[in-house]
Design an enzyme around this catalytic site. Structure first.
Site, PDB file in Angstrom:
ATOM      1  N   SER A 130      -3.660  -5.322   6.809  1.00 59.17           N
ATOM      2  CA  SER A 130      -3.750  -3.984   7.399  1.00 59.17           C
ATOM      3  C   SER A 130      -5.144  -3.716   7.929  1.00 59.17           C
ATOM      4  O   SER A 130      -6.144  -4.173   7.357  1.00 59.17           O
ATOM      5  CB  SER A 130      -3.397  -2.933   6.339  1.00 59.17           C
ATOM      6  OG  SER A 130      -3.745  -1.638   6.767  1.00 59.17           O
ATOM      7  N   GLU A 132      -6.592  -1.110   7.503  1.00 62.96           N
ATOM      8  CA  GLU A 132      -7.269  -0.293   6.494  1.00 62.96           C
ATOM      9  C   GLU A 132      -8.264  -1.103   5.664  1.00 62.96           C
ATOM     10  O   GLU A 132      -9.115  -0.522   4.996  1.00 62.96           O
ATOM     11  CB  GLU A 132      -6.239   0.364   5.575  1.00 62.96           C
ATOM     12  CG  GLU A 132      -5.440   1.467   6.238  1.00 62.96           C
ATOM     13  CD  GLU A 132      -6.242   2.742   6.479  1.00 62.96           C
ATOM     14  OE1 GLU A 132      -7.180   3.010   5.709  1.00 62.96           O
ATOM     15  OE2 GLU A 132      -5.909   3.461   7.435  1.00 62.96           O
ATOM     16  N   TYR A 153      -5.007   1.950  -1.262  1.00 68.35           N
ATOM     17  CA  TYR A 153      -4.133   1.132  -0.419  1.00 68.35           C
ATOM     18  C   TYR A 153      -4.930   0.053   0.296  1.00 68.35           C
ATOM     19  O   TYR A 153      -4.545  -1.126   0.290  1.00 68.35           O
ATOM     20  CB  TYR A 153      -3.424   2.019   0.614  1.00 68.35           C
ATOM     21  CG  TYR A 153      -2.696   1.232   1.686  1.00 68.35           C
ATOM     22  CD1 TYR A 153      -1.467   0.634   1.418  1.00 68.35           C
ATOM     23  CD2 TYR A 153      -3.233   1.083   2.964  1.00 68.35           C
ATOM     24  CE1 TYR A 153      -0.796  -0.088   2.398  1.00 68.35           C
ATOM     25  CE2 TYR A 153      -2.573   0.363   3.943  1.00 68.35           C
ATOM     26  CZ  TYR A 153      -1.353  -0.225   3.654  1.00 68.35           C
ATOM     27  OH  TYR A 153      -0.700  -0.943   4.617  1.00 68.35           O
TER      28      TYR A 153
END
Length: 340
Positions: A130, A132, A153
């Site tokens: 990801s 992120e 996350y």
């Protein structure tokens, strides 16, 4: 026929990937969590009764928290390709459920990799990484950019990213990370900001609500179209050597920009219908994620065609169609030849 195993098959990416692989002649096995209610609406249109001799989509109950079940499934299915798309995938929720997020998103990946190793499978493994994981790193971010995740996350995804690389280096697995920047579609979950906006636009357009509550409107994201991104996943596993790739459009837009595009598509002024709610602000924010997919362009010949403004229109139209059909989920069927 080649065989694939997909965790997270009932999610946005899993459903598009299953469609793509079926169109390419694969037998597709999917992992589904047991629940008292069905959550398979994204794949119901491609599912056939397993008693049908021509059925090529088969579902199995299981969970990334159960390593023994994963090992048994892999030993029985013997897939050629494994796509790990399952996760606790909501960034804001990960602050409320950090332990669960770590157990599923991080350690769950280890369980799956270890199941592959212990069963001796000679398969190719895709890990859904990801954007992120970059967190506060300055854009544009590519495969060489440093990681600085800013949420449970993001941290769990970074663990999964590194454990995938470790199994590749330690055990010679064909294991790759797809570092996908934000990718959306009409099948996006309703709690994600893009779908929350487009669903609200459809309801406001019909006079069923007046405003939508959002958090940080200034966060910049690189939004692409999910069906194009699953094509990139598949291409990563067709490469001659395992390598990690960023998939992104290279265009950054704020949450406010996306809202403006969505509301203007139906002739509304977005500022008249947006309200702020601090509950949607993250304890640590990621301000600016814009990807550089040059490597995927060059090595995989992968190039996205749809960026945020057109994406917003696609999603608004789909949500309007869903409301017009008495709330039934609208299932878009992209052209598998061009995903447009």
């Amino acid at each position: 026929m080649p065989t694939a195993f997909i965790t997270g098959i009932t999610g946005q990416d899993g459903s598009y990937l299953a469609e793509l692989l079926l169109s390419k002649g694969y037998v597709v096995h999917g992992l589904v969590r047991r629940a008292s209610s069905f959550n398979t609406w994204r794949i119901d249109h491609i599912y056939r009764d397993p008693h049908d001799p021509d059925a090529r989509l088969l579902l199995h109950y299981g969970d990334l928290t159960d390593g023994i079940r994963l090992m048994r499934l892999l030993a029985d299915i013997r897939p050629d390709e494994v796509y790990n798309l399952a996760a606790q995938s909501h960034v804001r929720v990960s602050f409320d459920e950090p332990e669960h997020t770590g157990d599923v998103t991080a350690i769950g990946t280890t369980r799956l990799l270890e199941a592959i190793r212990q069963t001796g499978l000679q398969c190719r493994f895709y890990q859904a990484s990801s954007s992120e994981i970059y967190g506060s790193t300055s854009p544009p971010q590519n495969e060489q950019s440093p990681f600085h995740p800013r949420s449970p996350y993001g941290i769990a995804k970074l663990y999964a990213h590194w454990i995938t690389r470790n199994y590749r280096e330690a055990y010679g697995l064909f294991a790759v990370n797809g570092i996908l920047f934000n990718h959306e579609s009409p099948r996006r979950g309703q709690t994600f900001v893009t779908r929350k906006i487009t669903r609200a636009v459809a309801r406001i357009h019909r006079g069923e609500q007046d405003c939508v509550y959002l958090g940080n409107l200034d966060a910049v994201r690189d939004w692409g179209y999910a069906p194009e991104y699953v094509e990139g996943m598949w291409r990563m596993l067709q490469a001659p050597v395992p390598e990690d790739f960023v998939l992104a459009t290279g265009a950054g837009h704020t949450v406010g920009d996306f809202a403006e595009a969505a509301f203007s598509h139906v002739g509304l002024n977005w500022r008249d219908h947006i309200a702020f709610d601090e509950r949607y602000v993250r304890p640590t924010e990621v301000d600016d994620l814009v990807g550089d997919a040059s490597s995927a362009n060059r090595v995989l010949d992968w190039r996205p065609t749809i960026t945020a403004p057109r994406l917003a229109a696609i999603m608004v139209d789909a949500d309007i169609k869903s409301l017009d059909s008495a709330g039934e989920p609208y299932i878009d069927r992209p052209d598998v030849r061009g995903w447009v």
